[in-house]
Enzyme design. Structure first.
Site, PDB file in Angstrom:
ATOM      1  N   GLY A  15      -9.017   1.798  -5.264  1.00 35.48           N
ATOM      2  CA  GLY A  15      -8.643   0.996  -6.420  1.00 35.48           C
ATOM      3  C   GLY A  15      -7.662  -0.079  -6.014  1.00 35.48           C
ATOM      4  CG  PHE A  18       1.161  -1.658  -8.463  1.00 34.23           C
ATOM      5  CD1 PHE A  18       2.375  -1.161  -8.023  1.00 34.23           C
ATOM      6  CD2 PHE A  18       0.794  -2.940  -8.086  1.00 34.23           C
ATOM      7  CE1 PHE A  18       3.202  -1.928  -7.224  1.00 34.23           C
ATOM      8  CE2 PHE A  18       1.616  -3.721  -7.290  1.00 34.23           C
ATOM      9  CZ  PHE A  18       2.828  -3.212  -6.858  1.00 34.23           C
ATOM     10  CE  LYS A  21      -4.846   2.113  -3.368  1.00 32.28           C
ATOM     11  NZ  LYS A  21      -4.003   1.411  -4.338  1.00 32.28           N
ATOM     12  CG  ASP A  88      -1.685   6.621   1.378  1.00 32.92           C
ATOM     13  OD1 ASP A  88      -2.593   6.499   0.526  1.00 32.92           O
ATOM     14  OD2 ASP A  88      -0.534   6.161   1.202  1.00 32.92           O
ATOM     15  CD  GLU A  89      -1.457   1.928   1.602  1.00 27.62           C
ATOM     16  OE1 GLU A  89      -2.415   1.107   1.578  1.00 27.62           O
ATOM     17  OE2 GLU A  89      -0.631   2.016   0.677  1.00 27.62           O
ATOM     18  CB  CYS A 145      -4.422  -6.698 -16.286  1.00 28.88           C
ATOM     19  SG  CYS A 145      -4.261  -8.461 -15.918  1.00 28.88           S
TER      20      CYS A 145
END
Length: 195
Positions: A15, A18, A21, A88-89, A145
């Site tokens: 995603g 923010f 995840k 992660d990442e 958003c």
């Protein structure tokens, strides 16, 4: 999740920034620990925003992690008693990450990866699309958003408060000082005629 009778599978959490995840990855790792399973978490060395040796969510949740420079370095830290491998990442890893994840799942590990599915331009990011294609489970999260409050599937990079240009470098490690979640309609990338 579904009941899985075979050991070894891949889960992708993706995603925009923010969207939660890392928080979801931490939650899944903690659940495995409650189940008395052995988990190990990896992160790329480049991700040093909040900590060099923890995966830290934007809301402050954290779990210990092993920083690695290259995908294949992950193998050096895997032991037989491990049940779950979390990364992660994942978008920051080299192209070998797809093979590494496949090998781990084929060896019987539950592999959970989390990462951005799109870069700041709204284009597929790194190896995440390939990982999504080979995963048994894909969870796509959305943020809110910051411009209009709609579900946000994109990440807006800001430079001095203005949208970054399409040809700016892809990787710039940062947090809320450099990025905002945006929906399709509030996402802007100057010089990109499709946006």
């Amino acid at each position: 999740m579904y009941l899985i009778n075979q050991n070894g599978w891949i889960e992708v959490i993706c995603g925009s920034m923010f969207s939660g995840k890392s928080e979801e990855l931490i939650r899944r790792v903690r659940r495995t620990q409650f189940a008395k399973q052995h988990a190990i978490v990896f992160k790329p060395c480049i991700d040093n925003r909040y900590s060099e040796e923890d995966v830290v969510s934007h809301n402050g949740l954290k779990v210990k992690a092993v920083p690695v420079s290259a995908s294949k370095d992950i193998f050096e830290h895997i032991t037989e008693e491990m049940d779950v491998i979390a990364i992660d990442e994942v978008q920051f890893f080299d192209g070998d990450i797809v093979e590494v994840v496949q090998v781990l799942a084929n060896r019987g590990y539950r592999v959970i990866v989390a990462g951005l599915d799109q870069d700041f331009r709204g284009l597929p990011f790194g190896q995440v699309p390939q990982l999504m294609a080979i995963a048994e489970h894909v969870t796509k999260l959305q943020a809110v958003c910051s411009a209009c409050g709609s579900p946000a599937s994109r990440t807006q990079r800001l430079i001095d408060g203005e949208p970054a240009a399409f040809d700016d470098p892809i990787i710039l490690v940062g947090a809320s000082e450099s990025y905002e979640p945006r929906c399709r309609h509030x996402h802007a990338v100057p010089t990109n005629k499709d946006k």
